[in-house]
Design a protein around this motif. Structure first.
Motif, PDB file in Angstrom:
ATOM      1  N   TYR A  35      27.624  59.666  22.723  1.00  0.00           N
ATOM      2  CA  TYR A  35      27.150  60.797  23.516  1.00  0.00           C
ATOM      3  C   TYR A  35      28.139  61.956  23.386  1.00  0.00           C
ATOM      4  CZ  TYR A  35      24.113  57.192  25.367  1.00  0.00           C
ATOM      5  OH  TYR A  35      23.199  56.174  25.479  1.00  0.00           O
ATOM      6  N   ARG A  36      27.654  63.085  22.907  1.00  0.00           N
ATOM      7  CA  ARG A  36      28.491  64.239  22.607  1.00  0.00           C
ATOM      8  C   ARG A  36      28.637  65.130  23.841  1.00  0.00           C
ATOM      9  NH1 ARG A  36      24.289  66.650  18.813  1.00  0.00           N
ATOM     10  NH2 ARG A  36      23.157  66.070  20.692  1.00  0.00           N
ATOM     11  N   ARG A  37      29.482  66.141  23.712  1.00  0.00           N
ATOM     12  CA  ARG A  37      29.668  67.070  24.825  1.00  0.00           C
ATOM     13  C   ARG A  37      28.368  67.787  25.179  1.00  0.00           C
ATOM     14  NH1 ARG A  37      34.720  70.576  22.940  1.00  0.00           N
ATOM     15  NH2 ARG A  37      33.674  70.187  20.949  1.00  0.00           N
ATOM     16  N   VAL A  38      27.573  68.113  24.166  1.00  0.00           N
ATOM     17  CA  VAL A  38      26.319  68.812  24.457  1.00  0.00           C
ATOM     18  C   VAL A  38      25.353  67.903  25.205  1.00  0.00           C
ATOM     19  CG1 VAL A  38      25.203  68.197  22.253  1.00  0.00           C
ATOM     20  CG2 VAL A  38      24.534  70.296  23.439  1.00  0.00           C
ATOM     21  N   ASP A  39      25.418  66.601  24.930  1.00  0.00           N
ATOM     22  CA  ASP A  39      24.559  65.651  25.649  1.00  0.00           C
ATOM     23  C   ASP A  39      24.987  65.526  27.107  1.00  0.00           C
ATOM     24  OD1 ASP A  39      23.312  65.083  23.173  1.00  0.00           O
ATOM     25  OD2 ASP A  39      24.871  63.625  22.717  1.00  0.00           O
ATOM     26  N   TRP A  40      26.304  65.468  27.337  1.00  0.00           N
ATOM     27  CA  TRP A  40      26.795  65.393  28.714  1.00  0.00           C
ATOM     28  C   TRP A  40      26.543  66.699  29.461  1.00  0.00           C
ATOM     29  CZ3 TRP A  40      27.264  60.942  30.704  1.00  0.00           C
ATOM     30  CH2 TRP A  40      27.709  59.859  29.963  1.00  0.00           C
ATOM     31  N   LYS A 142      18.166  67.577   7.256  1.00  0.00           N
ATOM     32  CA  LYS A 142      19.611  67.394   7.127  1.00  0.00           C
ATOM     33  C   LYS A 142      20.382  68.706   7.180  1.00  0.00           C
ATOM     34  CE  LYS A 142      20.094  62.898   6.502  1.00  0.00           C
ATOM     35  NZ  LYS A 142      20.965  62.050   7.350  1.00  0.00           N
ATOM     36  N   GLY A 143      19.822  69.771   6.647  1.00  0.00           N
ATOM     37  CA  GLY A 143      20.564  71.022   6.565  1.00  0.00           C
ATOM     38  C   GLY A 143      20.394  71.934   7.761  1.00  0.00           C
ATOM     39  N   MET A 144      19.959  71.416   8.876  1.00  0.00           N
ATOM     40  CA  MET A 144      19.687  72.257  10.035  1.00  0.00           C
ATOM     41  C   MET A 144      20.979  72.820  10.624  1.00  0.00           C
ATOM     42  SD  MET A 144      17.328  71.419  13.305  1.00  0.00           S
ATOM     43  CE  MET A 144      16.765  72.770  14.333  1.00  0.00           C
ATOM     44  N   ASN A 145      20.909  74.058  11.058  1.00  0.00           N
ATOM     45  CA  ASN A 145      22.059  74.729  11.662  1.00  0.00           C
ATOM     46  C   ASN A 145      22.514  73.987  12.910  1.00  0.00           C
ATOM     47  OD1 ASN A 145      22.912  76.874  13.906  1.00  0.00           O
ATOM     48  ND2 ASN A 145      23.584  77.612  11.898  1.00  0.00           N
ATOM     49  N   ARG A 146      23.859  73.865  13.071  1.00  0.00           N
ATOM     50  CA  ARG A 146      24.409  73.101  14.188  1.00  0.00           C
ATOM     51  C   ARG A 146      24.025  73.709  15.534  1.00  0.00           C
ATOM     52  NH1 ARG A 146      30.742  72.887  14.380  1.00  0.00           N
ATOM     53  NH2 ARG A 146      30.390  75.079  14.840  1.00  0.00           N
ATOM     54  N   ARG A 147      24.129  75.002  15.674  1.00  0.00           N
ATOM     55  CA  ARG A 147      23.815  75.634  16.957  1.00  0.00           C
ATOM     56  C   ARG A 147      22.339  75.481  17.290  1.00  0.00           C
ATOM     57  NH1 ARG A 147      26.255  81.569  17.484  1.00  0.00           N
ATOM     58  NH2 ARG A 147      25.337  81.220  19.554  1.00  0.00           N
ATOM     59  N   SER A 148      21.494  75.575  16.282  1.00  0.00           N
ATOM     60  CA  SER A 148      20.058  75.402  16.519  1.00  0.00           C
ATOM     61  C   SER A 148      19.760  73.980  16.960  1.00  0.00           C
ATOM     62  CB  SER A 148      19.273  75.735  15.252  1.00  0.00           C
ATOM     63  OG  SER A 148      19.467  77.081  14.874  1.00  0.00           O
ATOM     64  N   GLU A 149      20.399  73.006  16.305  1.00  0.00           N
ATOM     65  CA  GLU A 149      20.194  71.613  16.677  1.00  0.00           C
ATOM     66  C   GLU A 149      20.609  71.364  18.124  1.00  0.00           C
ATOM     67  OE1 GLU A 149      22.293  67.341  15.830  1.00  0.00           O
ATOM     68  OE2 GLU A 149      22.163  68.764  14.158  1.00  0.00           O
ATOM     69  N   ALA A 151      20.840  73.521  20.585  1.00  0.00           N
ATOM     70  CA  ALA A 151      19.926  74.217  21.502  1.00  0.00           C
ATOM     71  C   ALA A 151      18.640  73.425  21.687  1.00  0.00           C
ATOM     72  CB  ALA A 151      19.628  75.619  20.983  1.00  0.00           C
ATOM     73  N   ILE A 152      18.113  72.880  20.590  1.00  0.00           N
ATOM     74  CA  ILE A 152      16.884  72.085  20.670  1.00  0.00           C
ATOM     75  C   ILE A 152      17.129  70.836  21.511  1.00  0.00           C
ATOM     76  CG2 ILE A 152      15.287  70.679  19.332  1.00  0.00           C
ATOM     77  CD1 ILE A 152      15.576  72.707  17.058  1.00  0.00           C
ATOM     78  N   CYS A 153      18.278  70.177  21.304  1.00  0.00           N
ATOM     79  CA  CYS A 153      18.584  68.952  22.049  1.00  0.00           C
ATOM     80  C   CYS A 153      18.680  69.226  23.547  1.00  0.00           C
ATOM     81  CB  CYS A 153      19.886  68.350  21.536  1.00  0.00           C
ATOM     82  SG  CYS A 153      19.781  67.666  19.866  1.00  0.00           S
ATOM     83  N   VAL A 154      19.335  70.326  23.913  1.00  0.00           N
ATOM     84  CA  VAL A 154      19.487  70.658  25.333  1.00  0.00           C
ATOM     85  C   VAL A 154      18.127  70.896  25.979  1.00  0.00           C
ATOM     86  CG1 VAL A 154      20.358  72.367  26.959  1.00  0.00           C
ATOM     87  CG2 VAL A 154      21.838  71.553  25.120  1.00  0.00           C
ATOM     88  N   VAL A 155      17.301  71.709  25.322  1.00  0.00           N
ATOM     89  CA  VAL A 155      15.990  72.037  25.900  1.00  0.00           C
ATOM     90  C   VAL A 155      15.098  70.803  25.956  1.00  0.00           C
ATOM     91  CG1 VAL A 155      13.874  73.374  25.560  1.00  0.00           C
ATOM     92  CG2 VAL A 155      16.101  74.459  25.249  1.00  0.00           C
ATOM     93  N   SER A 156      15.096  69.997  24.905  1.00  0.00           N
ATOM     94  CA  SER A 156      14.257  68.795  24.904  1.00  0.00           C
ATOM     95  C   SER A 156      14.684  67.827  26.000  1.00  0.00           C
ATOM     96  CB  SER A 156      14.330  68.112  23.535  1.00  0.00           C
ATOM     97  OG  SER A 156      13.818  68.938  22.524  1.00  0.00           O
ATOM     98  N   GLY A 157      16.002  67.636  26.158  1.00  0.00           N
ATOM     99  CA  GLY A 157      16.477  66.760  27.226  1.00  0.00           C
ATOM    100  C   GLY A 157      16.123  67.295  28.598  1.00  0.00           C
ATOM    101  N   PHE A 158      16.315  68.588  28.794  1.00  0.00           N
ATOM    102  CA  PHE A 158      16.011  69.215  30.081  1.00  0.00           C
ATOM    103  C   PHE A 158      14.530  69.080  30.428  1.00  0.00           C
ATOM    104  CE2 PHE A 158      14.410  73.116  32.112  1.00  0.00           C
ATOM    105  CZ  PHE A 158      15.043  73.027  33.342  1.00  0.00           C
ATOM    106  N   VAL A 159      13.664  69.391  29.476  1.00  0.00           N
ATOM    107  CA  VAL A 159      12.221  69.388  29.749  1.00  0.00           C
ATOM    108  C   VAL A 159      11.733  67.966  30.019  1.00  0.00           C
ATOM    109  CG1 VAL A 159       9.950  69.847  28.754  1.00  0.00           C
ATOM    110  CG2 VAL A 159      11.791  71.505  28.455  1.00  0.00           C
ATOM    111  N   SER A 160      12.144  67.002  29.195  1.00  0.00           N
ATOM    112  CA  SER A 160      11.671  65.630  29.402  1.00  0.00           C
ATOM    113  C   SER A 160      12.108  65.102  30.765  1.00  0.00           C
ATOM    114  CB  SER A 160      12.182  64.729  28.281  1.00  0.00           C
ATOM    115  OG  SER A 160      13.590  64.745  28.225  1.00  0.00           O
ATOM    116  N   ALA A 161      13.343  65.434  31.172  1.00  0.00           N
ATOM    117  CA  ALA A 161      13.830  64.980  32.481  1.00  0.00           C
ATOM    118  C   ALA A 161      13.096  65.670  33.622  1.00  0.00           C
ATOM    119  CB  ALA A 161      15.328  65.231  32.589  1.00  0.00           C
TER     120      ALA A 161
END
Length: 728
Positions: A35-40, A142-149, A151-161
């Motif tokens: 679990y990364r900092r962005v996940d926490w 595989k080549g997706m931008n880190r910041r975009s990835e 941002a997507i993870c944060v929003v997806s986690g937030f919305v699902s919760a």
């Protein structure tokens, strides 16, 4: 590749044969955290926002249903209704002590809000990290931008919760005194440990933690035990050898169950004993799975040590049930089943006073099961809308693009979902009437955890492919959004029909246009009664906004716009479920209990009042006294009837009367003098023992629990009176 996102961890150099080979020279054997900092961060911000929402809609005091008896159990760390909920009781008892203000019901409701918000935060954590794992797993991303990835993870986690937090199942339980939010929290703890183990299977401590937490799960709510087979499927997918040896235990239990008193087992539920049939189906499936895994792994019983540790830790978690006899020995006012005796303990543990399990007979009446499945999906559509559920399909579309670890996680979630949704549906055997739906729907709250995770993963995959392969994905996105628009219109029609009933003249050709015309005229004036329709309109607006975004985007699409639309999705759930679930300022339950003892009366100003001095003065006037309903006599014996009729006065006697006056809604209320006897199984031996112990302690003789519970073959130390064991 995101440098903050660890790939598959390196295996440490193992001393035993068959383990992974040591890493190449120069590489660290330390496994980076999953679990990364962005996940926490996603976990923290989601938990906080959901908790604030729950506190704003929290019940201020006593409610109906089981609130009264659960709150009394919490205040005295006693034994609520079967199966006793020992860990929940300890957890909520802590809140009654650490919060120095407010009534007891409010304090326990805060515990519900905390457990529900942390549970949803854990779901956000799993959705965020799982989203990144899916992106890493698919070669095209595989080549997706880190910041975009991120941002997507944060929003997806937030919305699902948020979708889990504010559906009608979770929200309704998170703002009152109830056990279900804590049971969902314990399940998500299991899943969080399970994913961590799948990430690094050589680190067995995480699967051991999952086993321990699953033992606690079944003390929180016994319906969660059906998830065991789903968890075994997840283990098989991630580690076939460990899963194989777990299936050995399944087969042993099956054979033992068939050998030990098979006649009684077969006649448990009459001629068509579905408990026996389900037991055999699980046993046969386990045997078939074991045979397949033996062939696949070319071995057997190679992981017996891990299986034994898993079993022991699960039993340790389940042993919290032994808190019940210990708590019962303190003779608390909520001492359901009287588990300080061995008879009472098993009576409470087995839910002996409730109706015996009578599963759906899908062999002789398959259409009943089909109708129940339809009923389940209707409930899912009501909670999440058909449009949002379309996102949950996307992760399965990309199944074959995923790597083995991500496939195992998806298969595991599917197994857990099937058990918590359809196997539990068979065991509960609900009827289609409204009462049955309302009583049983909370049992399926846990089944929506995998659904919300799939929703989050679906949003991640949609956003990731549109961002990195817009030209290829645009066509399919337009088709999918077009289907979503149709689903949104259907949702609007269903919302209008279920909220307002049949619209005058809206039948035949042009029904939809007539409904829209009627809606435009009456939507605002109907107030809160039209909120579900506003929610359906919000979903339709989001779909149309996304469709416009796809049309105006030619070369590439704006990721920020996508994420804003996704982030606004939970608003529909908030709007649709607000009227049914918010409890802010609702005091009916409190006054239902309070007024049994001290009814209100009309004062000199024409308003209802409880003022004791004014009551005494008016009672002196015979003419006015006729208009005042008398208070309950001192030292009265109160016989309670329905659940509110017995639980509300129980709370008022044992909780409200024993807290400081500054914490009471009515500072003058104190009716600890009243004796309460309820209709709860009056002829039941355990209930009679509970009443005798409470009101006539000297007449109740109790054998020492642990001396009776332990078999006589144990050393005499456990059966003789000793100072060391006297406290038991």
């Amino acid at each position: 590749m995101n440098p903050e996102t660890p790939s598959s961890p390196q295996q440490p150099t193992p001393p035993k044969k068959g383990a992974a080979a040591p890493p190449p020279h120069g590489l660290s054997t330390k496994t980076p955290p999953l679990y990364r900092r962005v996940d926490w961060f996603t976990f923290g911000i989601t938990t906080l926002l959901i908790f604030i929402g729950y506190m704003l809609t929290l019940s201020p005091d006593l409610t109906l249903e089981d609130c009264g008896e659960l709150a009394v159990g919490s205040m005295y760390a006693g034994v609520p209704h079967p199966p006793g909920y020992p860990v929940w009781t300890i957890f909520t008892w802590i809140f009654t002590k650490i919060l120095p203000f407010g009534n007891i019901s409010w304090r326990v409701s805060v515990a519900s809000a905390v457990s529900a918000s942390v549970a949803c935060g854990l779901l956000a954590l799993l959705a965020s990290r799982g989203s990144s794992m899916f992106i890493e797993s698919i070669a095209d991303l595989k080549g997706m931008n880190r910041r975009s990835e991120n941002a997507i993870c944060v929003v997806s986690g937030f919305v699902s919760a948020m979708l889990l937090a504010y559906n009608g199942f979770m929200w309704s339980q998170a703002v009152i005194v109830e056990v279900y939010p804590f049971s969902v929290l314990s399940l998500l703890g299991v899943l969080a440990c399970l994913l961590r183990w799948m990430y690094a299977p050589h680190q067995r401590r995480y699967i051991y933690w999952a086993a321990f937490l699953f033992g606690i799960c079944i003390t929180n709510h016994q319906t969660l035990i059906v998830a065991a087979m789903g968890l075994e499927i997840a283990i098989i997918a991630a580690s076939p050898k460990l899963g194989r040896d777990l299936l050995v235990i399944n087969c042993v239990c099956w054979i033992v169950g068939l050998v030990v008193n098979p006649a009684a087992f077969r006649t448990m539920n009459g001629d068509h004993n579905m408990v026996y049939n389900i037991f055999n189906l699980v046993g046969i499936a386990s045997a078939a799975g074991l045979a397949w895994l033996i062939i696949k792994t070319q071995s057997l019983i190679g992981e017996w040590k891990a299986v034994i540790i898993i079993g022991i830790l699960w039993a340790v978690g389940a042993c919290f049930y032994f808190y019940m006899p210990i708590a019962s020995m303190t003779n608390p006012p909520m001492n359901w089943g009287y588990p300080r005796t061995v008879e009472g303990f098993f009576h409470a543990l087995s839910r002996g006073q409730y109706e015996r399990t009578n599963p759906t007979d899908f062999f002789h009446d398959p259409m009943r099961f089909v109708n129940q499945v339809i009923m389940y999906f209707q409930g899912a559509v009501d909670e999440f809308t058909l449009v949002y559920l379309l996102f949950a399909i996307l992760p399965f579309v990309f199944y074959f693009k995923l790597q083995r670890r991500e496939r195992a996680w998806k298969i595991g979630l599917l197994g857990v979902y099937i058990c918590l949704a359809f196997l539990l549906m068979v065991l509960l055997n609900p009827t289609p009437d409204r009462q049955s739906r309302q009583l049983n729907k909370v049992f399926f709250t846990a089944s929506y955890v995998p659904v919300c995770l799939w929703l989050g993963y679906g949003m991640t995959l949609a956003a990731a492919f549109l961002t990195t392969h817009f030209q290829k994905a645009r066509f399919w996105a337009l088709i999918g959004t077009g289907c979503a628009a149709i689903a949104a219109l259907l949702g609007l029609h269903w919302a209008i029909s279920s909220t307002w009933g049949d619209i005058p003249g809206a039948n035949g050709v042009g029904t939809g246009f007539k409904e829209l015309a009627y809606m435009s005229q009456h939507l605002v004036e109907r107030g809160l009664g039209s909120l579900p329709i506003w929610g359906a309109l919000w979903v339709l607006a989001l779909v149309l906004a996304f469709l416009v975004l796809l049309f105006v985007s030619r070369e590439k699409i704006n990721l920020t716009a996508i994420l804003v639309i996704f982030a606004l999705m939970p608003v529909a759930s908030l709007i649709s479920h607000w009227a049914d679930n918010e409890q802010r300022g609702h005091l009916f339950g409190f006054y239902f209990g309070h007024d049994m003892f001290t009814p209100p009366f009309t004062g000199t100003d024409g308003k209802l009042t409880y003022d004791p001095k004014l009551r005494a003065e008016m009672l002196k006037d015979p003419a006015k006294a006729k208009l005042i309903y008398p208070e309950m006599d001192r030292d009265a014996v109160l016989y309670g009837g329905t659940d509110p009729g017995r639980f509300c006065p129980t709370y008022m006697i044992f909780d409200e009367s024993f807290i400081p006056a500054r914490c009471r809604r009515d500072p003058n209320f104190d009716r600890r003098d009243v004796y309460i006897i309820t209709q709860n199984a009056l002829a039941d031996n355990t209930y009679l023992a509970y009443i005798r112990a409470h009101y006539n302690r000297s007449a109740q003789i109790d054998p020492p629990f642990f001396q009776k519970f332990l078999p006589t073959e144990f050393p005499n130390t456990f059966h003789n009176d000793t100072r060391a064991l006297a406290w038991l």
